[in-house]
Design a protein around this motif. Structure first.
Motif, PDB file in Angstrom:
ATOM      1  N   ILE A  19      74.134  23.314  69.331  1.00 20.77           N
ATOM      2  CA  ILE A  19      72.850  23.763  69.909  1.00 20.77           C
ATOM      3  C   ILE A  19      72.461  22.880  71.098  1.00 20.77           C
ATOM      4  N   ASP A  22      73.901  11.334  72.620  1.00 16.31           N
ATOM      5  CA  ASP A  22      74.507  11.627  71.317  1.00 16.31           C
ATOM      6  C   ASP A  22      75.158  10.337  70.840  1.00 16.31           C
ATOM      7  N   TYR A  75      67.733  17.381  53.692  1.00 18.79           N
ATOM      8  CA  TYR A  75      67.709  18.107  54.966  1.00 18.79           C
ATOM      9  C   TYR A  75      66.447  18.971  55.037  1.00 18.79           C
ATOM     10  N   THR A 109      73.351  28.988  62.479  1.00 17.24           N
ATOM     11  CA  THR A 109      73.950  29.038  63.806  1.00 17.24           C
ATOM     12  C   THR A 109      75.382  28.530  63.678  1.00 17.24           C
ATOM     13  N   THR A 158      77.740  26.404  64.247  1.00 21.71           N
ATOM     14  CA  THR A 158      78.050  25.055  64.763  1.00 21.71           C
ATOM     15  C   THR A 158      78.644  24.235  63.621  1.00 21.71           C
TER      16      THR A 158
HETATM   17  N1  LIG Z   1      73.567  25.166  62.895  1.00 23.31           N
HETATM   18  C1  LIG Z   1      72.602  25.614  62.126  1.00 23.31           C
HETATM   19  O1  LIG Z   1      72.798  26.550  61.313  1.00 23.31           O
HETATM   20  C2  LIG Z   1      71.222  25.026  62.228  1.00 23.31           C
HETATM   21  C3  LIG Z   1      70.143  25.739  61.662  1.00 23.31           C
HETATM   22  C4  LIG Z   1      68.873  25.188  61.727  1.00 23.31           C
HETATM   23  C5  LIG Z   1      68.680  23.962  62.361  1.00 23.31           C
HETATM   24  N2  LIG Z   1      69.739  23.290  62.894  1.00 23.31           N
HETATM   25  C6  LIG Z   1      69.481  21.999  63.530  1.00 23.31           C
HETATM   26  O2  LIG Z   1      69.885  22.060  64.885  1.00 23.31           O
HETATM   27  C7  LIG Z   1      70.120  20.731  65.357  1.00 23.31           C
HETATM   28  C8  LIG Z   1      71.426  20.719  66.107  1.00 23.31           C
HETATM   29  O3  LIG Z   1      72.473  20.971  65.185  1.00 23.31           O
HETATM   30  P1  LIG Z   1      73.773  21.817  65.544  1.00 23.31           P
HETATM   31  O4  LIG Z   1      73.667  23.090  64.821  1.00 23.31           O
HETATM   32  O5  LIG Z   1      73.973  21.822  67.006  1.00 23.31           O
HETATM   33  O6  LIG Z   1      74.872  20.951  64.775  1.00 23.31           O
HETATM   34  P2  LIG Z   1      75.957  19.955  65.349  1.00 23.31           P
HETATM   35  O7  LIG Z   1      76.494  19.243  64.164  1.00 23.31           O
HETATM   36  O8  LIG Z   1      76.888  20.692  66.234  1.00 23.31           O
HETATM   37  O9  LIG Z   1      75.114  18.943  66.273  1.00 23.31           O
HETATM   38  C9  LIG Z   1      74.360  17.867  65.772  1.00 23.31           C
HETATM   39  C10 LIG Z   1      74.523  16.731  66.749  1.00 23.31           C
HETATM   40  O10 LIG Z   1      73.675  15.633  66.340  1.00 23.31           O
HETATM   41  C11 LIG Z   1      74.402  14.447  66.563  1.00 23.31           C
HETATM   42  N3  LIG Z   1      73.894  13.365  65.724  1.00 23.31           N
HETATM   43  C12 LIG Z   1      74.055  13.201  64.394  1.00 23.31           C
HETATM   44  N4  LIG Z   1      73.479  12.061  63.996  1.00 23.31           N
HETATM   45  C13 LIG Z   1      72.942  11.497  65.095  1.00 23.31           C
HETATM   46  C14 LIG Z   1      72.220  10.308  65.323  1.00 23.31           C
HETATM   47  N5  LIG Z   1      71.937   9.438  64.338  1.00 23.31           N
HETATM   48  N6  LIG Z   1      71.807  10.035  66.582  1.00 23.31           N
HETATM   49  C15 LIG Z   1      72.095  10.888  67.587  1.00 23.31           C
HETATM   50  N7  LIG Z   1      72.782  12.023  67.444  1.00 23.31           N
HETATM   51  C16 LIG Z   1      73.197  12.321  66.205  1.00 23.31           C
HETATM   52  C17 LIG Z   1      75.847  14.799  66.227  1.00 23.31           C
HETATM   53  O11 LIG Z   1      76.748  13.854  66.776  1.00 23.31           O
HETATM   54  C18 LIG Z   1      75.960  16.193  66.781  1.00 23.31           C
HETATM   55  O12 LIG Z   1      76.449  16.183  68.109  1.00 23.31           O
HETATM   56  C19 LIG Z   1      70.097  19.836  64.108  1.00 23.31           C
HETATM   57  O13 LIG Z   1      68.842  19.193  64.026  1.00 23.31           O
HETATM   58  C20 LIG Z   1      70.266  20.821  62.975  1.00 23.31           C
HETATM   59  O14 LIG Z   1      69.718  20.338  61.790  1.00 23.31           O
HETATM   60  C21 LIG Z   1      71.007  23.805  62.852  1.00 23.31           C
END
Ligand SMILES: NC(=O)c1ccc[n+]([C@@H]2O[C@H](COP(=O)([O-])OP(=O)(O)OC[C@H]3O[C@@H](n4cnc5c(N)ncnc54)[C@H](O)[C@@H]3O)[C@@H](O)[C@H]2O)c1
Length: 285
Positions: free
Chosen positions: A20, A39, A157, A190, A192
């Motif tokens: 995202i 990141d 979470y 999503t 990912t």
């Molecule tokens: N993918 C889904 O289904 C979904 C749904 C609802 C919410 N989200 C939220 O969207 C956001 C982005 O997630 P995504 O789907 O892109 O997943 P993703 O795993 O691709 O990305 C998450 C990113 O956060 C980084 N990260 C983790 N710990 C960290 C830290 N301590 N400091 C800095 N960066 C850190 C990771 O390195 C990664 O690049 C998250 O907050 C996730 O909870 C995702």
């Protein structure tokens, strides 16, 4: 109503190398924003930054649990671009592998998830606030549909996502007088890395998902769809940004929906068996 023009705005994104984060970076860049991409790994943000004109991007390694480092990145942003207009507190984690219940999860892992997903957001937002207020800018926080769904088997979470939703609502109300705004982003599933566990990554969790939700509701969307919703939400400074829209009624009618689903889950025999199976597979405490 005047819309918020992203052209020449400076946006700091955490978790920018993830699905995202990277999709949103591309969307905002295309709308004229300059980006501070942060990141965990420098190489990951460098790779993303290579897609953009160097004068409009600053890639920095940042662990959002480190409050001092987060403040330092805001200072670096000001030194480089002279300002910070928008912060997108988006970094997040879930269970490292599989899933656990509150009863048998690893305690340190539970607390780590809360530290990143709740305290990491608070530290990011707090560090950016003086600049956001000075520039009448925006705070965006990635929550989740888990802010209003029962987050069983994903408790740290879901608790954190409900927590950051309230943090953002409080902030929006508290600093409304300054002209700055705060928005909650609610992605549904999503496609990912973080969501893989529920889509084949772990057989029991995938089955729980299939048993708990109808197919049309649990279909994962591409991260680009979230990115477009975020960009549009920013343009109109929307308090709530949903992607996809199918989650809106569940959010708006969450009181009734929560009562009904909690009651259903407490009687759902097949789900109880799956929870027991999950606990047998991931014995910790
Ligand atoms: N993918 C889904 O289904 C979904 C749904 C609802 C919410 N989200 C939220 O969207 C956001 C982005 O997630 P995504 O789907 O892109 O997943 P993703 O795993 O691709 O990305 C998450 C990113 O956060 C980084 N990260 C983790 N710990 C960290 C830290 N301590 N400091 C800095 N960066 C850190 C990771 O390195 C990664 O690049 C998250 O907050 C996730 O909870 C995702």
């Amino acid at each position: 109503m005047m819309t918020y023009d992203l052209n020449d705005k400076v946006v700091l994104i955490t978790g920018a190398a993830g699905g995202i984060g990277a999709a949103t970076a591309r969307e905002l860049y295309a709308r004229g924003a300059s980006l501070v991409l942060t990141d965990m790994q420098q190489t990951a943000v460098d790779t993303l930054a290579a897609e953009f004109t160097p004068s409009r991007v600053l890639p920095v390694a940042l662990d959002v649990t480190d409050a001092a480092a987060t403040k330092a990145v805001v200072q670096q942003t000001i030194q480089r671009f002279g300002r910070l207009d928008v912060v997108f507190a988006n970094a997040g984690i879930s269970w490292r592998s599989g899933a656990s219940t509150i009863t048998n999860c690893d305690e340190a892992e539970f607390e780590k998830i809360v530290e990143v997903d709740l305290l990491g957001v608070w530290r990011t937002v707090r560090a950016a606030l003086p600049e956001i207020i000075r520039n009448k800018g925006q705070v965006l926080v990635t929550s989740s549909a888990y802010a209003f769904l029962n987050g069983m088997a994903n408790a740290p979470y879901a608790a954190s996502k409900a927590g950051v939703e309230m943090l953002t609502r409080c902030l929006r109300a508290e600093f409304a007088y300054t002209g700055a705004t705060a928005s909650v982003v609610y992605p549904g599933w999503t496609a990912t890395a973080i969501a893989k566990v529920a889509f084949g990554g772990n057989a029991t969790v995938t089955k729980m998902n299939e048993v708990g939700f109808p197919g049309w509701l649990r279909r994962a969307i591409p991260p680009e769809q979230v990115a477009r919703a975020v960009a549009k939400g920013m343009q109109y400074r929307r308090p709530r940004i949903y992607a996809p829209w199918r989650w809106v009624p569940f959010s708006l009618f969450r009181g009734l929906f929560g009562v009904l689903t909690d009651a259903m889950l407490s009687r759902h025999r097949e789900m109880h068996a799956l929870i027991q199976q999950l606990e047998a597979e991931s014995k910790h405490g």
